[in-house]
Design a protein around this motif. Sequence first.
Motif, mmCIF file in Angstrom:
data_model
loop_
_atom_site.group_PDB
_atom_site.id
_atom_site.type_symbol
_atom_site.label_atom_id
_atom_site.label_comp_id
_atom_site.label_asym_id
_atom_site.label_seq_id
_atom_site.Cartn_x
_atom_site.Cartn_y
_atom_site.Cartn_z
ATOM 1 N N GLU A 30 44.549 25.088 21.417
ATOM 2 C CA GLU A 30 45.531 24.358 22.366
ATOM 3 C C GLU A 30 44.634 23.164 23.026
ATOM 4 N N LEU A 31 43.568 23.189 22.831
ATOM 5 C CA LEU A 31 42.616 22.005 23.513
ATOM 6 C C LEU A 31 41.918 20.908 22.510
ATOM 7 N N THR A 32 41.971 19.570 22.978
ATOM 8 C CA THR A 32 41.422 18.556 22.010
ATOM 9 C C THR A 32 39.747 19.113 21.507
ATOM 10 N N ARG A 33 39.456 18.517 20.682
ATOM 11 C CA ARG A 33 38.322 18.921 19.990
ATOM 12 C C ARG A 33 36.792 18.947 21.252
ATOM 13 N N GLY B 179 38.026 11.002 23.605
ATOM 14 C CA GLY B 179 38.654 11.852 22.886
ATOM 15 C C GLY B 179 39.827 12.507 23.470
ATOM 16 N N MET B 180 40.159 12.152 24.632
ATOM 17 C CA MET B 180 41.302 13.128 25.197
ATOM 18 C C MET B 180 42.466 12.273 25.664
ATOM 19 N N GLU B 181 43.760 12.730 25.725
ATOM 20 C CA GLU B 181 44.809 12.012 26.109
ATOM 21 C C GLU B 181 44.877 11.263 27.616
ATOM 22 N N TYR B 182 45.421 10.259 27.692
ATOM 23 C CA TYR B 182 45.629 9.660 29.072
ATOM 24 C C TYR B 182 46.669 10.564 29.820
ATOM 25 N N GLY B 183 45.981 10.875 30.857
ATOM 26 C CA GLY B 183 47.268 11.642 31.706
ATOM 27 C C GLY B 183 46.426 13.242 31.893
#
Length: 185
Positions: A20-23, A123-127
């Motif tokens: 469920e998480l980013t790398r 490497g994460m999404e904005y917000g």
Amino acid sequence: MHPPLGDFDRALPAPDCLDELTRPVADAVRHWRGSVPAEQIVYVDTEPEWADTATFVEHYGRDLLERSANCVVVTGKRGGETTLAACVVLSTTRVDVNGVVRRHLGARKASFAPMETATGETGMEYGGITPVGLPAHWPILVDAAVADLPYVLVGSGRRRGKLLVPGKAFTELPGAVVLEGLGLA
């Protein structure tokens, strides 16, 4: 599992839901070190369109506002050098970029990083940017009020989902520095 705060339909220890998480966040949880066990970091499933704090608390409960934190990426510049850092402050405050952050980084000028820089470097999404899984060489500036809370709601690296993290765990992240007054009312 019943989450340590809030009322979410789905809550799991973060090590049990790495997909469920980013790398970078999953890697940080997988290789977690410190006095707070990784199992105490809880992933809660939430709707991505409600990721921004004001909308989030409207849908998941106003009581979460006082126990939520924002993680923002800042840049400090001095001469030709640029330093990226993360700031973690309560959602009810704003980051003192031109005071505490600028002085701590020894920068002539400090500002919020552009969205493309923040997402590209983390490497994460904005917000959904979270201090868990940031580059190890970055300073992570944590407001003392965040570190003092038993649990803090913060991004998971994606707009979908959040992490519930013991405040003490933020102080043990690589590069973490606890600062009084980082968050301004």
